[in-house]
Design a protein around this motif. Structure first.
Motif, short mmCIF file in Angstrom:
data_model
loop_
_atom_site.label_atom_id
_atom_site.label_comp_id
_atom_site.label_asym_id
_atom_site.label_seq_id
_atom_site.Cartn_x
_atom_site.Cartn_y
_atom_site.Cartn_z
N VAL A 38 0.84 -1.20 0.00
CA VAL A 38 0.00 0.00 0.00
C VAL A 38 0.87 1.25 0.00
O VAL A 38 0.61 2.20 -0.75
CB VAL A 38 -0.98 -0.02 1.20
N VAL A 39 1.91 1.25 0.83
CA VAL A 39 2.81 2.40 0.88
C VAL A 39 3.49 2.62 -0.47
O VAL A 39 3.56 3.75 -0.97
CB VAL A 39 3.86 2.23 2.00
N PHE A 41 2.42 1.63 -3.42
CA PHE A 41 1.42 2.09 -4.38
C PHE A 41 1.12 3.58 -4.18
O PHE A 41 1.00 4.32 -5.14
CB PHE A 41 0.13 1.28 -4.28
N ARG A 42 0.96 3.99 -2.92
CA ARG A 42 0.66 5.40 -2.67
C ARG A 42 1.80 6.31 -3.10
O ARG A 42 1.56 7.40 -3.61
CB ARG A 42 0.31 5.61 -1.20
N ASP A 45 1.57 6.42 -6.84
CA ASP A 45 0.41 7.21 -7.22
C ASP A 45 0.67 8.70 -7.00
O ASP A 45 0.30 9.53 -7.83
CB ASP A 45 -0.82 6.76 -6.43
N PHE A 46 1.31 9.05 -5.89
CA PHE A 46 1.65 10.45 -5.61
C PHE A 46 2.57 10.99 -6.70
O PHE A 46 2.36 12.09 -7.20
CB PHE A 46 2.32 10.55 -4.24
N ASP A 49 0.60 11.40 -9.92
CA ASP A 49 -0.26 12.59 -9.83
C ASP A 49 0.56 13.86 -9.94
O ASP A 49 0.14 14.83 -10.58
CB ASP A 49 -1.04 12.59 -8.52
#
Length: 118
Positions: A38-39, A41-42, A45-46, A49
């Motif tokens: 999850v970390v 992926f975030r 994703d950050f 973005d």
């Protein structure tokens, strides 16, 4: 699961304790890997973005600069046209003044006779 039990035995636990704790350790490892996923992926994703925002801002900035340049060019062209019209009007007035002098009158006579401002 056998490799986990052997790892726990190697870490110093007795075989019975290792067999009892192995499912819990496996569950803890699962959640640790899930959290790490999850970390990651975030973070990805950050970053994605951030790149999309940068691209969007650059496009908006380019569009704004293009509109600004076009507006400045249009304003400059309008000013040139106004200056050209004012110069033409000034030339016309000077011609009328010259005509008035050539005919023995003055520019003031032409103004009072309503001829200068036609």
């Amino acid at each position: 699961m056998a490799w986990l039990v052997s790892g726990l035995i190697h870490a110093g636990l007795a075989q019975a304790q290792a067999k009892r704790f192995a499912p819990w350790v496996a569950l803890a490892l699962f959640f640790a890997l899930l959290g790490l996923s999850v970390v990651i992926f975030r973070l990805w994703d950050f970053q994605d973005d951030k790149e999309a925002i940068t691209v969007d801002r650059n496009a908006a900035r380019a569009e704004f600069q293009e509109r600004q340049i076009n507006a400045e060019r249009a304003a400059g062209a309008a000013k040139v046209e106004r200056d050209r019209a004012a110069a033409a009007k000034q030339d016309k007035l000077e011609d009328k003044i010259d005509d008035a002098r050539a005919h023995g009158g003055t520019a003031a006579d032409d103004v009072w006779n309503n001829g200068l401002w036609d």
